[in-house]
Design an enzyme around this catalytic site. Structure first.
Site, PDB file in Angstrom:
ATOM      1  CD  GLU A   1      13.072   3.516   8.319  1.00 39.94           C
ATOM      2  OE1 GLU A   1      13.083   4.401   9.204  1.00 39.94           O
ATOM      3  OE2 GLU A   1      13.030   3.750   7.107  1.00 39.94           O
TER       4      GLU A   1
ATOM      5  CE  LYS B   1      -1.938   2.549   3.137  1.00 40.10           C
ATOM      6  NZ  LYS B   1      -1.745   3.857   2.477  1.00 40.10           N
TER       7      LYS B   1
ATOM      8  CD  GLU C   1      10.407  11.978  12.310  1.00 43.15           C
ATOM      9  OE1 GLU C   1       9.343  11.369  12.550  1.00 43.15           O
ATOM     10  OE2 GLU C   1      11.333  11.491  11.630  1.00 43.15           O
TER      11      GLU C   1
HETATM   12  P1  ADP Z   1       2.692  10.605   8.024  1.00 41.35           P
HETATM   13  O1  ADP Z   1       2.000  10.874   9.332  1.00 41.35           O
HETATM   14  O2  ADP Z   1       4.048  11.162   7.978  1.00 41.35           O
HETATM   15  O3  ADP Z   1       1.839  10.865   6.822  1.00 41.35           O
HETATM   16  P2  ADP Z   1       2.083   7.887   8.436  1.00 41.35           P
HETATM   17  O4  ADP Z   1       2.881   7.079   9.377  1.00 41.35           O
HETATM   18  O5  ADP Z   1       0.750   8.379   8.854  1.00 41.35           O
HETATM   19  O6  ADP Z   1       2.980   9.071   7.994  1.00 41.35           O
HETATM   20  O7  ADP Z   1       1.875   7.124   7.061  1.00 41.35           O
HETATM   21  C1  ADP Z   1       2.718   6.148   6.565  1.00 41.35           C
HETATM   22  C2  ADP Z   1       1.875   5.083   5.914  1.00 41.35           C
HETATM   23  O8  ADP Z   1       1.074   4.448   6.892  1.00 41.35           O
HETATM   24  C3  ADP Z   1       0.915   5.576   4.841  1.00 41.35           C
HETATM   25  O9  ADP Z   1       0.883   4.615   3.791  1.00 41.35           O
HETATM   26  C4  ADP Z   1      -0.404   5.630   5.580  1.00 41.35           C
HETATM   27  O10 ADP Z   1      -1.526   5.483   4.725  1.00 41.35           O
HETATM   28  C5  ADP Z   1      -0.280   4.434   6.482  1.00 41.35           C
HETATM   29  N1  ADP Z   1      -1.126   4.470   7.692  1.00 41.35           N
HETATM   30  C6  ADP Z   1      -1.510   5.551   8.403  1.00 41.35           C
HETATM   31  N2  ADP Z   1      -2.297   5.194   9.431  1.00 41.35           N
HETATM   32  C7  ADP Z   1      -2.416   3.844   9.392  1.00 41.35           C
HETATM   33  C8  ADP Z   1      -3.096   2.865  10.189  1.00 41.35           C
HETATM   34  N3  ADP Z   1      -3.805   3.195  11.271  1.00 41.35           N
HETATM   35  N4  ADP Z   1      -2.983   1.565   9.835  1.00 41.35           N
HETATM   36  C9  ADP Z   1      -2.255   1.191   8.775  1.00 41.35           C
HETATM   37  N5  ADP Z   1      -1.599   2.059   7.982  1.00 41.35           N
HETATM   38  C10 ADP Z   1      -1.669   3.377   8.273  1.00 41.35           C
END
Ligand code: ADP
Ligand code: MG
Length: 502
Positions: A275, A200, A406
């Site tokens: 990571e 994804k 961060e």
């Molecule tokens: P940022 O906050 O910097 O946008 P995220 O950690 O939210 O980074 O996003 C990294 C990835 O994790 C993206 O592909 C996002 O769609 C996904 N993501 C965000 N929230 C969830 C969740 N609750 N479960 C699974 N994947 C998630």
């Protein structure tokens, strides 16, 4: 900033064609619409204009993808294919990325915002090297033979050994800072190990992963081995983490979301590698080559507009050179040309989204309110596009939000070092432990400091350099597990012990 032209007009023919119609998702070898029929817009962060609509996957699509990946793993040829055939397919994929490098670089610059020169020479070039390096591992995964004693049956003889088997169906969830490179970092080792995958991409930047999916199919990977489901984190992402047919989750993203994913993955005891974030120190000593250190410290934070998990976001400088170095860094970053990624003159692109821009704006304000002083920058740039002035804060205190959290943007905080014996404690005063850099030519000092730094990577006289052969990952709340090198295969294989009485 002047009004910026629609960046789509600057694309070459191939990239322009790719964004000229809505993009679908890849499930079981077919490009399909979302089961719900829904789509979402991916946005150009240089202009805030829509680029194209993308199929919006959710739990129903993830379920289809997970079943396809399961079938490909249990019944398909992939895990049983000769390792050299898996290697050859990965090499073919690398050749196809290379053949389409310019298109991928343009799509990345448009969707993510980064300067196209960096997309070309960093993201795409590294993606090619990375797939080639990982292709070689397909033929090199080994177990061992073990001489057992078996006290319960001392008179018997045994032949005991271990094998390394692919962990199964892997769900991979990636962020928006290096969309193609992250896709490849995740896919290539999983595929070399014989796993099947649901990937994804981040909702902000789905395009290059979808183009990569086309190249995967063109290379000839069997259907169902690679499935790519774009969508939002709380829907598609969460469905991957919850799905019973998924054996392992590999995630790169924020520490906040990493903790949620890790906890949810435990409900079905999935293997997990994470990571996550960082607040990495760059430590400049008075004996360093100062020109190099100033340039290095500026790049350590500004590369990719600070949207790098290893960004050198805390700068520590020996007191006697503090003003010289911090003013030098301010000079370098003030001179950086801000602009859209597809403008060849751009050195610093926008941040990825309005949300990120607002978040960073909040941090800048918090910095000023707490008493920090900006040697340059300090503001988000109003108007179209998600631009933020590159900023260096001085007069900061260890407990300030801008020092502890961060920011994931073009903002560095600088603190003076008064006593060299305090350096490790200052550098380690964070929940994170992803990386650190030391700028010094004093070998004895460097070798004493390196073991005291709690960080998965320590650079000396460089920063932000990664290599497919070098393990990469975090101490403390920067993550779990290691990517790259031989180490990544611990994440994508199970060890089976076989004990035969002979
Ligand atoms: P940022 O906050 O910097 O946008 P995220 O950690 O939210 O980074 O996003 C990294 C990835 O994790 C993206 O592909 C996002 O769609 C996904 N993501 C965000 N929230 C969830 C969740 N609750 N479960 C699974 N994947 C998630
Ligand atoms: Mg986008």
């Amino acid at each position: 900033m002047d009004v910026i032209a629609d960046q789509k007009t600057k694309l070459g023919e191939a990239a322009a064609a790719f964004v000229s119609s809505p993009r679908k998702m890849l499930i079981d070898g077919d490009w399909v619409e979302a089961a719900s029929g829904k789509t979402f817009a991916t946005i150009d962060p240089a202009t805030n204009r829509e680029i194209v609509q993308v199929a919006e996957g959710d739990a129903a699509d993830v379920d289809k993808a997970a079943r396809a990946a399961r079938r490909a793993f249990e019944e398909g040829e992939w895990p049983r294919m000769r390792p050299c055939a898996r290697e050859r397919l990965l090499l073919r994929l690398a050749d196809l990325i290379e053949a389409n490098a310019e298109e991928l670089a343009e799509l990345e610059a448009l969707d993510q915002g980064k300067p196209v020169m960096f997309a070309r020479h960093a993201d795409v070039a590294m993606a090619i090297d990375f797939v080639r390096y990982m292709a070689g591992w397909a033929t090199k995964i080994e177990g061992s033979t073990i001489d057992v004693s078996m006290p319960m049956v001392p008179d018997a003889e045994f032949h005991a050994y271990t094998t390394r088997e692919p962990v199964g169906v892997v769900g991979q969830i990636i962020p928006w800072n290096f969309p193609l490179l992250m896709a490849v970092w995740k896919l290539a080792p999983a595929l070399a190990a014989g796993c099947t995958v649901i990937l994804k991409p981040a909702e902000q930047t789905p395009l290059t992963a979808l183009r990569l999916g086309e190249l995967v199919m063109e290379a000839g990977f069997p259907k169902g081995v690679v499935n790519i489901v774009p969508g939002y984190g709380h829907t598609a992402g969460a469905a991957i983490v919850d799905h019973p047919e998924v054996d392992k989750i590999a995630f790169t993203g924020s520490t906040e979301v990493g903790k949620i994913i890790g906890a949810n993955a435990m409900k079905t005891m999935k293997r997990v590698s994470l990571e996550l974030g960082g607040k990495s120190p760059a430590i400049v000593m008075a004996d360093a080559d100062l020109d190099m250190a100033v340039q290095g410290a500026a790049q350590a934070i500004m590369f990719n507009t600070g949207q790098v998990c290893t960004a050198g976001s805390r700068l520590f400088v020996e007191r006697k050179i503090f003003d010289k170095v911090t003013e030098g860094v301010a000079e370098v970053i003030k001179a950086m040309q801000l602009g859209p990624g597809l403008d060849p003159a751009t050195q610093l692109g926008p941040v990825v989204s309005k949300e990120q821009q607002a978040r960073i704006g909040g941090y800048l304000q918090a910095g000023f309110e707490a008493g920090a002083k900006a040697l340059c920058g300090g503001k988000v740039i109003e108007g179209e596009g998600c631009f933020v002035e590159p900023t260096i804060f001085v007069d900061v205190k260890p407990d300030m939000q801008v020092v502890r959290e961060e920011i994931f943007g073009p903002v560095v905080v600088a603190q003076p070092i008064d006593d060299v014996n305090d350096i490790a404690a200052m550098a380690n005063d964070t929940i994170y432990g992803l990386a650190a850099s030391v700028w010094s030519n004093d070998l004895r000092f460097v070798h004493r400091l390196v073991p005291r730094l709690k960080a998965g990577t320590v650079w000396v006289n460089c920063h932000n350099l990664v290599d497919p052969a070098l393990p990469f990952g975090g101490y403390k709340q920067s993550g779990i597990g290691r990517e790259m090198g031989a180490a990544v295969f611990h994440e994508y294989t199970e060890t089976k012990s076989v004990c035969m009485m002979v």
